[in-house]
Write a protein that holds these residues in place. Structure first.
Motif: not given
Length: 107
Positions: A2-4, A6, A38, A41-42, A56-59, A64
């Motif tokens: 799992k990647y984000y 940031m 993508f 986002a959080t 902002t964390l984009y899943e 990636p």
């Protein structure tokens, strides 16, 4: 895995925080999540009055590096509706992060 992606960004001026957040929430975050690779986002905001950067964390789904390439390509093609409420001094920092571990509190 799992990647984000940031992203650490600042408003261009303390008086423009509301404008920055409005643009980020209603325009920019949606444009980035619409890019291939993508999922969601959080956004994280400073919790104290001192202010500071917004994170902002984009899943990311899949590769990636490919997702990051897609964002850079969209930006280069001027597909993002940018706002001068976003500071480019300092330039937003972007970094791909891999989930190392996750822990959930036992019930």
């Amino acid at each position: 895995m799992k990647y984000y992606l940031m992203v650490e960004a600042f408003p261009s001026h303390p008086d423009r925080v509301d404008e920055f957040n409005e643009w980020y929430e209603t325009t920019h975050i949606r444009e980035v999540v619409a890019c291939d690779g993508f999922l969601k986002a959080t956004r994280l905001a400073p919790a104290d009055a001192a202010g500071g950067s917004f994170i902002t964390l984009y899943e990311i789904e899949g590769d990636p590096e490919r997702a990051l390439h897609n964002v850079h390509a969209a930006a280069a093609a001027k597909q993002f509706d940018m706002s001068d409420s976003l500071s480019f001094g300092p330039v937003p920092k972007m970094r791909i992060m891999q989930v190392y571990s996750e822990y959930v509190k036992p019930e």
